[in-house]
Design an enzyme around this catalytic site. Structure first.
Site, mmCIF file in Angstrom:
data_model
loop_
_atom_site.group_PDB
_atom_site.id
_atom_site.type_symbol
_atom_site.label_atom_id
_atom_site.label_comp_id
_atom_site.label_asym_id
_atom_site.label_seq_id
_atom_site.Cartn_x
_atom_site.Cartn_y
_atom_site.Cartn_z
ATOM 1 N N ASP A 32 31.122 35.784 47.378
ATOM 2 C CA ASP A 32 30.822 35.148 46.088
ATOM 3 C C ASP A 32 31.028 33.640 46.119
ATOM 4 O O ASP A 32 30.117 32.872 45.777
ATOM 5 C CB ASP A 32 31.705 35.755 44.986
ATOM 6 C CG ASP A 32 31.284 37.164 44.626
ATOM 7 O OD1 ASP A 32 31.026 37.954 45.551
ATOM 8 O OD2 ASP A 32 31.238 37.484 43.428
ATOM 9 N N ARG A 74 47.433 33.214 38.699
ATOM 10 C CA ARG A 74 46.354 32.309 38.263
ATOM 11 C C ARG A 74 46.853 30.941 37.795
ATOM 12 O O ARG A 74 46.269 29.917 38.159
ATOM 13 C CB ARG A 74 45.507 32.982 37.175
ATOM 14 C CG ARG A 74 44.752 34.221 37.635
ATOM 15 C CD ARG A 74 44.199 34.089 39.023
ATOM 16 N NE ARG A 74 43.345 35.200 39.418
ATOM 17 C CZ ARG A 74 43.163 35.576 40.672
ATOM 18 N NH1 ARG A 74 43.803 34.944 41.646
ATOM 19 N NH2 ARG A 74 42.366 36.572 40.974
ATOM 20 N N ASP A 101 40.368 36.759 34.449
ATOM 21 C CA ASP A 101 40.678 35.594 35.280
ATOM 22 C C ASP A 101 39.960 34.335 34.836
ATOM 23 O O ASP A 101 40.485 33.232 34.972
ATOM 24 C CB ASP A 101 40.375 35.896 36.751
ATOM 25 C CG ASP A 101 41.445 36.746 37.398
ATOM 26 O OD1 ASP A 101 42.578 36.759 36.878
ATOM 27 O OD2 ASP A 101 41.169 37.404 38.413
ATOM 28 N N SER A 142 36.625 46.205 44.306
ATOM 29 C CA SER A 142 37.021 44.794 44.350
ATOM 30 C C SER A 142 38.540 44.701 44.533
ATOM 31 O O SER A 142 39.286 45.455 43.922
ATOM 32 C CB SER A 142 36.605 44.114 43.041
ATOM 33 O OG SER A 142 37.115 42.803 42.978
#
Length: 412
Positions: A15, A94, A123, A179
């Site tokens: 990605d 994050r 996210d 994922s």
């Protein structure tokens, strides 16, 4: 002519590699930023790949120590659990990544930051609220929310075709049909075949923890020492070995927890954006610390203070999950929690065995446990007669309630 410089949170995967090339196509100068927060990654290979794809600069930042000290430790102090089960491994990472990304953007004079988070997940919110809080004038490019991008790339096959066309190397082996997000605190698995909440997780999914059925038949006995609510030393009692730096402590607890299959959960949770999602998580070291901290905190903290602090811990978990680490309310809650931890010190001894953590004992110079006062064999400084009045006073409300209920039933 360049549209400006963008700092891309880059992993080296499909990605973000495609996003890097796509941003260049749109006319941006791209700086690739890789955060080392403990994931199993060939960072030098990722650097070379980003340079080959045309990144103007590549920064690889080792954030492992600050991740533990500035983000995991406050979560430990808070006993932070989202919706009773999730220990927030992705959510606490994050703001750590975003903080470093903003530092680079400011230093390099970049007007833009970008990421590869989807338009349906949490996210995107966590990254962007962090960036806006720490760099208010920044502009954010979120490709998975840009129609020109998501209409062009409807799935991984489209990305693979684009990668082949632009010389972006991709793994020759097929990726796992789900994922993954990995860091020092945990690994999360979602999407793909896991989207059916009834489907059992495949046996080969777990990477951080051993199947408890196949784990050792003898436990590891650990002693964890706390000061101000954070671990300062961990000792393996049987082996007489110890670790005393934050990164070493947490890494060792991951090792022991993983060896015994500790910290696996399979849950459906409520995303901030409004939908439910199924996630599978492995948090070995975090699970051990949660149990140990809970024990030493109860041992050393006043009952009423702890009741308030429990509520603050739930609020903290919600704020972190929703991306508000750098909000004034989260700062206030963290400050209150930190204050509550001043007397949370001592040692907890525990056994790690077959997927479980068993508390065995604890000691503390700040203990509120009074052995003589609580003893059934010693009277101590306590008059049992006082309990009679205490009980009668508490019964006043109950008697009145049931008197009223009796009157109500008579009227009917």
């Amino acid at each position: 002519m360049s549209k400006g410089t963008v700092v891309l949170a880059y992993s080296g995967g499909l990605d973000t590699s495609c996003i890097l090339v796509w941003l260049k196509e749109q006319g941006y100068d791209v700086i690739a930023f890789l955060a080392n927060i403990g994931q199993d990654e060939d960072f030098e290979a990722a650097r070379k790949k980003a340079e080959k794809l045309g990144a103007k600069k590549v920064f690889i930042e080792d954030l492992r120590s600050e991740f533990v000290e500035d983000f995991i430790w406050p979560a430990v102090q808070a006993n932070a659990v989202y919706e009773d089960r999730y220990l927030l491994g992705t959510a606490v990472a994050r703001p750590c990544i975003g903080r470093s990304q903003v530092v680079i953007a400011r230093r390099e004079g970049a007007q833009f930051v970008s990421h590869g988070a989807t338009g349906k997940g949490n996210d995107q919110i966590r990254f962007e609220l962090t960036c806006y809080a720490l760099y208010p004038e920044v502009k954010i490019i979120a490709p998975w929310r840009v129609p020109e991008f998501y209409n062009r790339f409807k799935g991984r096959i489209d990305l693979m075709d684009y990668a082949q066309k632009h010389g972006i190397s991709v793994p020759v082996t097929p990726q796992a049909p789900w994922s993954m997000d990995a860091n020092l605190m945990h690994i999360s698995y979602e999407s793909g075949i896991l989207e059916n909440p009834k489907s059992n997780a495949p046996a080969d999914l777990y990477l951080m923890t051993k199947n408890p059925e196949e784990s050792p038949n003898t436990p590891d006995v650990l002693e964890i020492e706390f000061s101000n609510g954070v671990p300062v030393k961990v000792t393996n009692v049987k082996e007489s070995t110890s670790k005393d730096s934050p990164l070493d402590i947490f890494s060792y607890l991951n090792e022991i927890g993983g060896k015994h299959g500790v910290g696996r959960i399979d849950i459906v949770e409520n995303r901030f954006i409004g939908m439910k999602s199924r996630g599978i998580y492995e948090t070995p070291g975090g699970t051990i610390l949660f149990q140990a901290h809970l024990d030493i905190e109860t041992f050393t903290m006043d009952k009423e203070v702890r009741r308030i602090k429990q509520g603050l811990g739930i609020k903290f978990a919600e704020l972190v999950y929703n991306g508000f680490w750098y909000s004034p309310e989260c700062d206030f809650v963290r400050h209150c929690i930190d204050k509550s931890q001043e007397n949370v010190e001592g040692k907890v001894q525990l056994s790690v065995f077959k997927g479980q953590v068993y508390i065995m004992g604890r000691e503390s110079p700040k203990s509120l446990y009074n052995e003589e006062l609580v003893s059934m064999d010693v009277q101590g400084d306590y008059d049992p007669c006082d309990a009679s009045g205490f009980i009668r006073i508490n019964a006043v409300r109950l008697r009145e309630h049931h008197r009223l209920q009796g009157l109500s039933s008579v009227k009917k």
